[in-house]
Design a protein around this motif. Structure first.
Motif, mmCIF file in Angstrom:
data_model
loop_
_atom_site.group_PDB
_atom_site.id
_atom_site.type_symbol
_atom_site.label_atom_id
_atom_site.label_comp_id
_atom_site.label_asym_id
_atom_site.label_seq_id
_atom_site.Cartn_x
_atom_site.Cartn_y
_atom_site.Cartn_z
ATOM 1 N N LEU A 20 0.823 -1.208 0.000
ATOM 2 C CA LEU A 20 0.000 0.000 0.000
ATOM 3 C C LEU A 20 0.858 1.261 0.000
ATOM 4 O O LEU A 20 0.489 2.272 -0.606
ATOM 5 N N CYS A 21 2.000 1.223 0.651
ATOM 6 C CA CYS A 21 2.886 2.393 0.683
ATOM 7 C C CYS A 21 3.340 2.756 -0.736
ATOM 8 O O CYS A 21 3.415 3.932 -1.094
ATOM 9 N N PRO A 26 4.370 6.103 -5.000
ATOM 10 C CA PRO A 26 5.285 5.435 -5.947
ATOM 11 C C PRO A 26 6.498 6.283 -6.315
ATOM 12 O O PRO A 26 7.500 5.742 -6.784
ATOM 13 N N GLU A 27 6.429 7.592 -6.078
ATOM 14 C CA GLU A 27 7.575 8.462 -6.367
ATOM 15 C C GLU A 27 8.746 8.186 -5.439
ATOM 16 O O GLU A 27 9.881 8.515 -5.775
ATOM 17 N N PRO A 37 8.866 -2.949 0.769
ATOM 18 C CA PRO A 37 9.188 -1.598 0.315
ATOM 19 C C PRO A 37 10.681 -1.279 0.355
ATOM 20 O O PRO A 37 11.396 -1.702 1.254
ATOM 21 N N ILE A 38 11.097 -0.534 -0.654
ATOM 22 C CA ILE A 38 12.438 0.026 -0.718
ATOM 23 C C ILE A 38 12.253 1.531 -0.838
ATOM 24 O O ILE A 38 11.725 2.009 -1.843
ATOM 25 N N VAL A 39 12.647 2.256 0.193
ATOM 26 C CA VAL A 39 12.514 3.714 0.196
ATOM 27 C C VAL A 39 13.745 4.285 -0.498
ATOM 28 O O VAL A 39 14.875 4.018 -0.099
ATOM 29 N N ARG A 40 13.502 5.088 -1.542
ATOM 30 C CA ARG A 40 14.592 5.561 -2.397
ATOM 31 C C ARG A 40 15.274 6.839 -1.935
ATOM 32 O O ARG A 40 16.275 7.232 -2.524
ATOM 33 N N GLY A 41 14.763 7.513 -0.925
ATOM 34 C CA GLY A 41 15.419 8.740 -0.491
ATOM 35 C C GLY A 41 14.596 9.476 0.535
ATOM 36 O O GLY A 41 13.573 8.973 1.011
ATOM 37 N N ALA A 51 3.418 11.049 1.930
ATOM 38 C CA ALA A 51 4.161 10.217 2.884
ATOM 39 C C ALA A 51 3.343 10.002 4.153
ATOM 40 O O ALA A 51 3.283 8.886 4.686
ATOM 41 N N ARG A 52 2.695 11.051 4.625
ATOM 42 C CA ARG A 52 1.836 10.904 5.808
ATOM 43 C C ARG A 52 0.683 9.948 5.530
ATOM 44 O O ARG A 52 0.318 9.136 6.384
ATOM 45 N N GLU A 53 0.108 10.025 4.340
ATOM 46 C CA GLU A 53 -0.978 9.111 3.986
ATOM 47 C C GLU A 53 -0.477 7.673 3.925
ATOM 48 O O GLU A 53 -1.154 6.746 4.389
ATOM 49 N N ALA A 54 0.707 7.465 3.361
ATOM 50 C CA ALA A 54 1.282 6.117 3.281
ATOM 51 C C ALA A 54 1.457 5.519 4.678
ATOM 52 O O ALA A 54 1.175 4.339 4.895
#
Length: 68
Positions: A20-21, A26-27, A37-41, A51-54
């Motif tokens: 869901l995140c 997706p950006e 999930p892999i957070v890109r930055g 981000a808050r919604e995720a």
């Protein structure tokens, strides 16, 4: 005045790879081959609301928004 830099952190033991995140942000969030999930930055100001919604939609509460 700009907001303090923020990052998304994943609680790996709590995460169950629902994705869901990634759907909400997706950006910034990719998924690995197993769906984790892999957070890109860092979270930029223009992505802060998403981000808050995720964080809010994570069914396992495995995502946090932290200030550096």
């Amino acid at each position: 005045m700009t907001a303090a830099p923020r990052d998304l952190r994943v609680d790996w033991p709590a995460c169950r790879a629902r994705g869901l995140c990634h759907e909400v942000l997706p950006e910034l969030v990719d998924l690995d081959e197993w769906g984790y999930p892999i957070v890109r930055g860092p979270v930029t100001e223009d992505l802060l609301a998403d981000a808050r919604e995720a964080v809010q939609v994570c069914p396992r509460l495995a995502l946090r928004l932290v200030t550096r």
